[in-house]
Design a protein around this motif. Structure first.
Motif, mmCIF file in Angstrom:
data_model
loop_
_atom_site.group_PDB
_atom_site.id
_atom_site.type_symbol
_atom_site.label_atom_id
_atom_site.label_comp_id
_atom_site.label_asym_id
_atom_site.label_seq_id
_atom_site.Cartn_x
_atom_site.Cartn_y
_atom_site.Cartn_z
ATOM 1 N N ALA A 274 0.799 -1.230 0.000
ATOM 2 C CA ALA A 274 0.000 0.000 0.000
ATOM 3 C C ALA A 274 0.829 1.276 0.000
ATOM 4 O O ALA A 274 0.282 2.351 -0.283
ATOM 5 N N GLY A 277 -0.762 4.416 1.314
ATOM 6 C CA GLY A 277 -2.186 4.126 1.462
ATOM 7 C C GLY A 277 -3.122 4.872 0.552
ATOM 8 O O GLY A 277 -4.337 4.817 0.725
ATOM 9 N N ALA A 294 -5.310 -2.254 3.734
ATOM 10 C CA ALA A 294 -3.996 -1.880 3.223
ATOM 11 C C ALA A 294 -2.967 -2.869 3.752
ATOM 12 O O ALA A 294 -2.793 -2.987 4.974
ATOM 13 N N GLU A 296 0.855 -3.795 4.052
ATOM 14 C CA GLU A 296 2.148 -3.132 3.936
ATOM 15 C C GLU A 296 3.114 -3.726 4.961
ATOM 16 O O GLU A 296 2.752 -3.898 6.122
ATOM 17 N N GLN A 302 3.466 1.928 7.385
ATOM 18 C CA GLN A 302 2.214 1.646 8.087
ATOM 19 C C GLN A 302 1.773 2.873 8.875
ATOM 20 O O GLN A 302 0.580 3.208 8.912
ATOM 21 N N ILE A 305 0.414 5.442 6.487
ATOM 22 C CA ILE A 305 -0.939 5.068 6.064
ATOM 23 C C ILE A 305 -1.959 5.500 7.110
ATOM 24 O O ILE A 305 -2.996 6.096 6.791
ATOM 25 N N ALA A 306 -1.658 5.211 8.384
ATOM 26 C CA ALA A 306 -2.584 5.564 9.464
ATOM 27 C C ALA A 306 -2.785 7.069 9.537
ATOM 28 O O ALA A 306 -3.923 7.546 9.686
ATOM 29 N N LYS A 318 -8.381 -0.444 7.268
ATOM 30 C CA LYS A 318 -7.719 -1.495 8.053
ATOM 31 C C LYS A 318 -6.309 -1.702 7.522
ATOM 32 O O LYS A 318 -6.113 -1.906 6.322
ATOM 33 N N ILE A 319 -5.334 -1.632 8.406
ATOM 34 C CA ILE A 319 -3.932 -1.808 8.029
ATOM 35 C C ILE A 319 -3.466 -3.179 8.512
ATOM 36 O O ILE A 319 -3.561 -3.494 9.702
ATOM 37 N N PRO A 321 -0.200 -5.453 8.702
ATOM 38 C CA PRO A 321 1.244 -5.566 8.499
ATOM 39 C C PRO A 321 1.613 -6.984 8.095
ATOM 40 O O PRO A 321 1.051 -7.959 8.606
#
Length: 417
Positions: A274, A277, A294, A296, A302, A305-306, A318-319, A321
């Protein structure tokens, strides 16, 4: 007194869901009152259960956390007459949705009261169809960010009496301090009150927990400096809207990528590799019911992205890892998949193609020769469309402008039949 007439087919219905207004049980219709009187078990929040007289000795279930605990208890009572008391319209950000996910409609009778939104719009003279609606009950305040633009009319359902202050602070921080806030307390009750104030002039005061916030958005002159530049909900936000470390799908390519992914309300996207993101974020911005994951592996990305998701009003991104394709195996089945990097990794396309729902879309952006060769091969096997995206931007060269080319992108999009 003539007996209340129940809805057609009510002989099969054991679960009733009754909307209660601010006036309490005295405002129930004749049919709703009959269902409450006939109930063998009553379910509700502490506020609703507190409306019943002390002499009512019937079993009562208060909503627990997580809500599934109480839903399980209700399911265990199937066959008994169970009555759920809810606020306003149970299907307007209320308990009606979770109940319908668990129980069949032909088991239920739903009788709404007038919703808080309808009452609030009537008090302010706002046409319901012109209003953006968001619930902040148990949901992040950042959901407001997507809705902000000059002239917008927003109705926000409050979690508590603290929510209006938090909303005023958030608006002011983002350059919307000139917005007018209407705090509508205890709508439909004898203690109903409407407070009007500019967001930037909020004064500490006690607000009733039962409130809804009307927001008429206006930007302050210095809004741009505070990050208050309104963002379109169409794909292709400015690259400046994102914090990134260079791993960013550029604006023009991003717009074409989202067009190829063709998001629909309620659909789920996997954004594989991502980066910052951007693809998943703009997918979510197209509709509040869209979902995105996402994927990543880099911790720093990460975090980016957040931060970008919160700033651009989609904190529900939603991430996940981890390293693809291994991490993809246990994820919910997607309606669309975007692969912007790592397509050459062994098993990546095979795993993505197998996971994709029938009728789903796969979009791959390739920038290396090796990745191009791979998607050429797959295109020959399963079909789809190939296109070459070459973008040039005019940039300063000394005192003049010159065309500078972005790295060309080969894009493959395919629908899984």
């Amino acid at each position: 007194m003539e007996q209340a007439k129940l809805p057609s087919g009510s002989d099969k219905k054991w679960l009733s869901v009754l909307g209660v207004g601010a006036e309490g049980l005295t405002g129930l219709s004749e049919v709703a009152r009959f269902l409450l009187d006939q109930a063998e078990v009553i379910v509700g929040g502490q506020r609703h259960l507190g409306m019943l007289p002390n002499s009512d000795l019937r079993p009562k279930l208060a909503w627990d956390s997580p809500i599934t605990i109480t839903l399980d208890q209700i399911a265990a009572r199937r066959g008994e007459l169970v009555c759920v008391l809810a606020s306003g319209d149970p299907l307007f950000y209320g308990i009606g949705g979770p109940l319908l996910e668990r129980f069949a409609l032909d088991e239920m009778t739903i009788i709404p009261a007038v919703s808080a939104l309808a009452l609030a719009c009537s008090r302010l003279g706002w046409a319901w169809a012109d209003v953006e609606v968001v619930s902040l009950c148990g949901r992040p305040l950042e959901l407001l960010h997507t809705l902000l633009y000059p002239g917008a009319k927003i109705m926000a359902l409050s979690a508590t009496g603290e929510t209006p202050r938090q909303v005023a602070q958030a608006l002011t921080t983002r350059g919307y301090g000139d917005s007018t806030l209407y705090i509508l307390e205890n709508l439909g009750h004898s203690q109903e009150k409407v407070l009007k104030t500019p967001a930037g002039a909020w004064a500490e005061q006690e607000i009733a927990n039962l409130n809804i916030i009307g927001i008429h958005c206006q930007r302050t002159p210095e809004a741009a400096e505070l990050g208050g530049v309104p963002h379109s909900r169409l794909a292709g936000l400015s690259d400046l809207a994102y914090s990134h470390d260079g791993q960013l799908t550029k604006q023009e390519v991003r717009a074409m990528t989202l067009a190829a992914l063709a998001p629909l309300p309620g659909q789920l996207l996997w954004d594989v590799g991502a980066g910052c993101g951007s693809i998943g974020i703009e997918w979510l911005r197209t509709h509040p019911r869209c979902q995105a994951i996402a994927i990543e592996r880099h911790p720093q990305r990460q975090q980016l992205i957040a931060e970008n998701a919160v700033n651009l009003g989609v904190p529900n991104l939603k991430i996940v890892p981890g390293v693809a394709p291994e991490i993809l195996v246990d994820l919910p089945q997607p309606d669309a998949i975007f692969i912007g990097g790592g397509v050459h990794i062994s098993g990546m396309l095979e795993t993505a193609w197998q996971a994709l729902k029938p009728g789903g879309r796969l979009v791959v952006n390739a920038v290396t020769v090796a990745s191009e060769q791979l998607i050429f091969h797959w295109q020959q096997q399963v079909g789809g469309t190939l296109r070459r995206i070459a973008i040039q931007r005019a940039e300063p060269l000394g005192t003049y402008l010159a065309w500078r080319s972005l790295a060309p992108v080969t894009q493959w999009q395919v629908l899984k039949y």
